[in-house]
Design an enzyme around this catalytic site. Sequence first.
Site, short mmCIF file in Angstrom:
data_model
loop_
_atom_site.label_atom_id
_atom_site.label_comp_id
_atom_site.label_asym_id
_atom_site.label_seq_id
_atom_site.Cartn_x
_atom_site.Cartn_y
_atom_site.Cartn_z
N TYR A 86 0.83 -1.21 0.00
CA TYR A 86 0.00 0.00 0.00
C TYR A 86 0.85 1.24 0.00
O TYR A 86 1.98 1.19 0.48
CB TYR A 86 -0.90 0.00 1.25
CG TYR A 86 -2.06 -0.94 1.09
CD1 TYR A 86 -3.16 -0.56 0.33
CD2 TYR A 86 -2.04 -2.21 1.64
CE1 TYR A 86 -4.24 -1.43 0.15
CE2 TYR A 86 -3.11 -3.08 1.47
CZ TYR A 86 -4.20 -2.68 0.73
OH TYR A 86 -5.26 -3.53 0.54
N HIS A 224 -16.92 -3.63 -0.98
CA HIS A 224 -16.99 -3.66 -2.45
C HIS A 224 -18.14 -4.50 -2.98
O HIS A 224 -18.56 -4.34 -4.12
CB HIS A 224 -15.68 -4.21 -3.04
CG HIS A 224 -14.50 -3.33 -2.81
ND1 HIS A 224 -14.37 -2.09 -3.40
CD2 HIS A 224 -13.39 -3.49 -2.06
CE1 HIS A 224 -13.22 -1.54 -3.02
NE2 HIS A 224 -12.61 -2.37 -2.20
N HIS A 250 -9.28 -8.13 -1.36
CA HIS A 250 -9.95 -6.92 -1.85
C HIS A 250 -10.86 -6.30 -0.79
O HIS A 250 -10.71 -5.13 -0.49
CB HIS A 250 -10.73 -7.20 -3.14
CG HIS A 250 -11.10 -5.94 -3.88
ND1 HIS A 250 -10.20 -4.93 -4.12
CD2 HIS A 250 -12.28 -5.55 -4.45
CE1 HIS A 250 -10.81 -3.96 -4.80
NE2 HIS A 250 -12.06 -4.31 -5.01
N ASP A 251 -11.86 -7.00 -0.29
CA ASP A 251 -12.61 -6.48 0.85
C ASP A 251 -11.81 -6.79 2.11
O ASP A 251 -11.37 -7.93 2.29
CB ASP A 251 -14.01 -7.11 0.93
CG ASP A 251 -15.04 -6.22 0.25
OD1 ASP A 251 -14.77 -5.01 0.11
OD2 ASP A 251 -16.10 -6.73 -0.14
#
Length: 332
Positions: A86, A224, A250-251
């Site tokens: 990130y 999402h 992703h989530d």
Amino acid sequence: MAIPYKNSRTLCFFLILSFGLCLVITSAELERFEHPTKEDGSLSFLVLGDWGRRGAFNQSQVAFQMGKVGEKLDIDFVVSTGDNFYDNGLASEHDTAFEESFTKIYTAKSLQKQWYSVLGNHDYRGDAEAQLSPLLRKIDSRWTCLRSFIVNTELAEIFFVDTSPLVNKYFTNTEDHTYDWRGITSRKDYIATLLKDVELALKKSSAKWKIVVGHHAIRSVGHHGDTEELIKQLLPILQANDVDFYMNGHDHCLEHISDIESPIQFLTSGAGSKAWRGDIKGLNKEGLNFFYDGQGFMSVQLNPTDAEIAFYDVFGKVLHRSHSSKQLHPSI
Ligand SMILES: *[C@@H]1O[C@H](CO)[C@@H](O)[C@H](O)[C@H]1NC(C)=O
């Protein structure tokens, strides 16, 4: 030890020489890594997603618990579901975030195994190709990241799929972020080839357990939600080819959803660092077995007849277990 090999060309020559059938093969095979099972034929691994933040947001605490569980289960490798670094992936193959968020965080002895990783959408916001670079493997030999590939363990075959290029949102001009699509010159061709490669590989597989890993969820009740592109384009291929598990990140949560049309279990492990407390869409709760909006990870234990999935929080506490079993077909 992982031994990569590319056999599509050899196969092609073989076919030309023997049958003149080379035209039948229109796409290259996905790269394969052979990974042995344990001596008793079983296999265990951890699954982690959405993690690289230089230890922050409980990344280090999750790493510590992974080390303990990894030792207890005598894991064979780790699977990363993407969003490895990130906020914007790696800036280059020399980016020190690689060591600060990976090498210096997952230090436990039990985690000194191969890490098989896909790219997430955040990884595509940086230099996506940096994460695929052999230089990273020189810095830390555990690192194995490709866009799409297969890990074959005899007992289980794991199909890693690059899902970001399938998501329309990243290609619209209303999108705020820029993505490194250098390796994807024609999106349409890339997706068509990818889906065909995955379908062919699944069809050919005789593994007891078929597992597909992607960054994006097919089904999720988290922030999402479901990924419509994957429901339309990828899910039918998985349903038609006896896939047992689809694993994703992703989530930023942990969840377990059962497909209502097939035996597929959807498993989200995207809680490697920053979690999204209380961020629950939950529009489609169909098949929902478990959802946790804090940090943690997942373990998978397989033998020829049984699969045991477990989810852990930041304290190493088991939050949810799921057991699947298969009839052992008598060998003829
Ligand atoms: C770390 O985990 C604990 C326990 O789940 C939680 O209370 C805390 O808010 C987390 N910290 C961060 C920064 O997410």
